[in-house]
Design a protein around this motif. Structure first.
Motif, mmCIF file in Angstrom:
data_model
loop_
_atom_site.group_PDB
_atom_site.id
_atom_site.type_symbol
_atom_site.label_atom_id
_atom_site.label_comp_id
_atom_site.label_asym_id
_atom_site.label_seq_id
_atom_site.Cartn_x
_atom_site.Cartn_y
_atom_site.Cartn_z
ATOM 1 N N ILE A 8 1.051 -1.088 -0.155
ATOM 2 C CA ILE A 8 -0.070 -0.005 -0.042
ATOM 3 C C ILE A 8 0.944 1.354 0.116
ATOM 4 O O ILE A 8 1.768 1.579 1.133
ATOM 5 N N ASN A 9 0.777 2.136 -1.011
ATOM 6 C CA ASN A 9 1.606 3.408 -0.904
ATOM 7 C C ASN A 9 2.876 3.195 -0.880
ATOM 8 O O ASN A 9 3.791 3.930 -0.472
ATOM 9 N N GLY A 10 3.355 2.037 -1.754
ATOM 10 C CA GLY A 10 4.946 1.745 -1.426
ATOM 11 C C GLY A 10 5.438 1.131 -0.276
ATOM 12 O O GLY A 10 6.566 0.805 -0.046
ATOM 13 N N GLU A 32 -6.358 3.111 8.528
ATOM 14 C CA GLU A 32 -6.758 4.424 8.601
ATOM 15 C C GLU A 32 -6.233 5.325 7.536
ATOM 16 O O GLU A 32 -5.815 6.543 7.517
ATOM 17 N N LEU A 33 -6.563 5.082 6.233
ATOM 18 C CA LEU A 33 -6.265 5.614 5.073
ATOM 19 C C LEU A 33 -7.852 6.059 4.727
ATOM 20 O O LEU A 33 -8.627 5.222 4.353
ATOM 21 N N GLY A 77 -1.172 8.510 -0.998
ATOM 22 C CA GLY A 77 0.216 7.772 -1.393
ATOM 23 C C GLY A 77 0.703 8.848 -2.602
ATOM 24 O O GLY A 77 1.899 8.461 -3.155
ATOM 25 N N LEU A 78 0.029 9.671 -2.946
ATOM 26 C CA LEU A 78 0.202 10.383 -4.126
ATOM 27 C C LEU A 78 1.275 11.649 -3.569
ATOM 28 O O LEU A 78 2.132 12.221 -4.582
ATOM 29 N N VAL A 79 1.270 12.078 -2.680
ATOM 30 C CA VAL A 79 2.148 13.208 -1.958
ATOM 31 C C VAL A 79 3.498 12.797 -1.862
ATOM 32 O O VAL A 79 3.613 11.537 -1.177
ATOM 33 N N SER A 80 4.505 13.392 -2.338
ATOM 34 C CA SER A 80 5.877 13.010 -2.275
ATOM 35 C C SER A 80 6.286 13.097 -0.940
ATOM 36 O O SER A 80 5.718 13.863 -0.095
ATOM 37 N N ASP A 81 7.583 12.753 -0.755
ATOM 38 C CA ASP A 81 8.179 12.757 0.565
ATOM 39 C C ASP A 81 8.280 14.314 1.135
ATOM 40 O O ASP A 81 8.087 14.521 2.124
#
Length: 154
Positions: A8-10, A32-33, A77-81
């Motif tokens: 999930i999301n990497g 909790e997503l 999961g789209l928002v970068s670090d």
């Protein structure tokens, strides 16, 4: 109870649940997503859309047991670090393509899936791709404009 190892999301996530538990419930209740949202529960409104191996997929009726080693991406999961929004998210903000925001998750995830397959869709292709996502606020023209803006920026 079966244990599932999900990508999930990497990140690898371990979840113990029944085989027929919908992925949406695993994402929201166990992990909790909350971006994929419960809407109709019938895979008809699009608010629960996630990317499964890059393809827009409704998660409310998708049993967790069918996921296997698939890569699941949620809006979170789209928002970068460094906190930077994905180009599609930035386009939706720029074009003010949301009113209440309830459909936003599905619209964004479906747009990403569309642009992964077709980087320059025309209006008909955009409408066809988004037809499984219901927007009750009537933001459709701004959403189409956001898809075109995102396509130009990618």
């Amino acid at each position: 109870m079966p244990t599932y190892h999900l990508n999930i999301n990497g990140s690898q996530k371990k979840v113990e649940t029944e085989a027929d538990t919908p992925l949406l419930h695993v994402l929201s209740d166990y992990l909790e997503l909350n971006a994929p949202t419960y809407g109709c529960g019938l895979s008809q409104c699009g608010s629960c859309t996630v990317l499964v191996n890059g393809t827009a997929t409704t998660s409310c009726m998708l049993p967790v047991s069918s996921i296997g080693k698939s890569e699941i991406t949620t809006l979170e999961g789209l928002v970068s670090d460094n906190g930077k929004l994905h180009a599609v998210q930035r386009a939706f903000v720029k074009e003010q393509a949301a009113q209440c925001g309830y459909c936003l998750n599905g619209m964004v995830m479906t747009t990403i899936s569309l642009l992964n397959k077709n980087p320059s869709p025309d209006d008909v292709e955009i409408r066809n791709a988004l037809e499984g996502n219901i927007c009750r606020c009537g933001s459709h023209t701004r959403i189409i404009r956001a898809v075109k803006t995102a396509a130009k920026s990618l």
